[in-house]
Design a protein around this motif. Structure first.
Motif, PDB file in Angstrom:
ATOM      1  N   SER A 149    -108.787 -18.955 -47.046  1.00  0.00           N
ATOM      2  CA  SER A 149    -107.813 -19.960 -47.330  1.00  0.00           C
ATOM      3  C   SER A 149    -106.644 -19.790 -47.843  1.00  0.00           C
ATOM      4  O   SER A 149    -105.317 -20.506 -47.643  1.00  0.00           O
ATOM      5  CB  SER A 149    -108.494 -21.300 -48.086  1.00  0.00           C
ATOM      6  OG  SER A 149    -108.879 -20.338 -49.359  1.00  0.00           O
ATOM      7  N   GLU A 158    -103.052 -21.412 -46.634  1.00  0.00           N
ATOM      8  CA  GLU A 158    -102.101 -22.031 -47.484  1.00  0.00           C
ATOM      9  C   GLU A 158    -100.693 -21.579 -47.138  1.00  0.00           C
ATOM     10  O   GLU A 158     -99.571 -22.088 -47.442  1.00  0.00           O
ATOM     11  CB  GLU A 158    -102.803 -22.005 -48.810  1.00  0.00           C
ATOM     12  CG  GLU A 158    -101.821 -22.655 -49.940  1.00  0.00           C
ATOM     13  CD  GLU A 158    -101.923 -24.124 -49.934  1.00  0.00           C
ATOM     14  OE1 GLU A 158    -100.972 -24.835 -50.434  1.00  0.00           O
ATOM     15  OE2 GLU A 158    -102.900 -24.828 -49.412  1.00  0.00           O
ATOM     16  N   THR A 185     -98.659 -25.508 -46.776  1.00  0.00           N
ATOM     17  CA  THR A 185     -98.965 -25.606 -48.035  1.00  0.00           C
ATOM     18  C   THR A 185     -99.632 -27.046 -48.204  1.00  0.00           C
ATOM     19  O   THR A 185     -99.485 -28.103 -47.602  1.00  0.00           O
ATOM     20  CB  THR A 185     -97.630 -25.761 -48.760  1.00  0.00           C
ATOM     21  OG1 THR A 185     -96.807 -24.585 -48.947  1.00  0.00           O
ATOM     22  CG2 THR A 185     -97.912 -26.111 -50.365  1.00  0.00           C
TER      23      THR A 185
END
Length: 349
Positions: free
Chosen positions: A112, A116, A120
């Motif tokens: 993850s 990200e 974001t």
């Protein structure tokens, strides 16, 4: 499903972010990140040796496609490999198989983190396979349908000598037609059956699975491979479901009209591929079984992993070499599995 199958999400639920329900039927969504790594770099991601890292779970059939294509084409030195723990948690796929629980190249603990870095606050599921840009740490693509096709057609400059043509241009229309039916009814069909929310949806999906398997058995009764006389993308896609069928889909997903080992043609075909370098040497039955039976708490709340089936049959003679067909055409088999990428004895027949 949660995690495997080009998806990710909570342990008690089907694929979050990559699936939806309508009339209590499981439907797989398109990949959110569909950038392509191409020879001309038209999406901003040019083919470049050593730049990208392939993140997989050996439990996942969709990631299994990328593993097999990478081996057959000899891209191991061009695209490094990260293998996740087969048991993910709510934070996504974990690198707990590596020292300090971090991927040694990307330096992250969870896949993850690459998602990200790319977007974001990304709210969707974290899926494998995933190609990550090593310099930036950003996810490039999780488009499991396209990754292997691009390995075959865009990465040709980095293919090994003797690599097979897995997506030959004269056969592409036929391959596309075959894999469309296999994807709908078999690859995704087992998930539609396994995650069906009512009896009607389950029965419809299960019938589709076995109808397509029966048609495929007929197709393979007089030919060694699905399309043409060599291995292609079509064989890779079907194999990744067949190799998991008796171990998990037959019982766990209730696709139990008959076992793969009870169909002489499909069982011989699957064994033929398993014994072909590049196929069986990527398969970890321990990862496969532990993932499905541990993670899907809604289906298997006890988390008990069954002892069977017996895996020795995968290594028995198949006699498919008597049919017309050469696995690698005018090419050659891939070399030995690179050091550090071997499946441990616990996962092999």
């Amino acid at each position: 499903m949660s995690g495997a199958g080009g998806s990710g999400g909570a342990r008690n639920s089907p694929p979050k972010g990559n699936a939806s329900y309508g009339h209590k039927e499981f439907k797989r969504s398109k990949s959110h990140f569909a950038d392509r790594i191409t020879a001309d770099g038209r999406d901003g991601w040019p083919v470049e040796a050593g730049r990208y890292r392939l993140v997989v779970s050996r439990a996942c059939p969709w990631a299994g496609r990328a593993l097999i294509a990478r081996r057959l084409l000899g891209l191991e030195s061009a695209v490094s490999l990260a293998v996740t723990d087969p048991i993910q948690d709510d934070r996504s796929w974990r690198f707990t198989l590596d020292p300090d629980d971090r991927d040694p190249v990307l330096g992250i603990r969870f896949l993850s983190e690459a998602y990200e870095a790319r977007e974001t606050g990304y709210p969707g599921g974290v899926s494998v396979p995933a190609l990550v840009d090593v310099p930036s740490g950003k996810l490039v693509t999780n488009d499991f349908q396209q990754i292997t096709l691009d390995f075959a057609t865009e990465w040709t400059a980095l293919h090994r000598e003797g690599a097979p043509d897995l997506y030959p241009e004269p056969l592409r229309d036929e391959i596309d037609t075959v894999v469309e039916g296999v994807y709908r009814d078999v690859n995704n069909g087992v998930y539609r059956a396994g995650f069906a929310a009512d009896q009607r949806a389950y029965e419809e999906a299960c019938r589709d699975v076995f109808r397509r398997l029966e048609l495929t058995s007929e197709r393979l009764s007089g030919r060694r491979y699905l399309v043409g006389d060599t291995l292609t993308e079509a064989d890779i896609r079907l194999f990744c479901t067949l190799v998991r069928f008796d171990a998990v889909y037959h019982g766990h997903f209730k696709c139990n009209r008959w076992k793969l080992a009870e169909d002489p043609v499909l069982w011989a075909y699957a064994r033929d591929l398993f014994q072909t370098p590049g196929f069986g040497d990527t398969i970890d039955f321990d990862h496969i079984k532990r993932h499905y039976y541990h993670v899907h708490e809604g289906i298997n709340p006890t988390g008990i992993v069954p002892l069977g089936p017996d895996l020795d049959g995968w290594l028995t003679p198949h006699h498919r070499e008597e049919l017309v067909g050469r696995p690698f055409g005018d090419g050659t088999a891939p070399g030995p599995v690179p050091s550090g990428e071997e499946v441990p004895p616990s996962g092999r027949p």
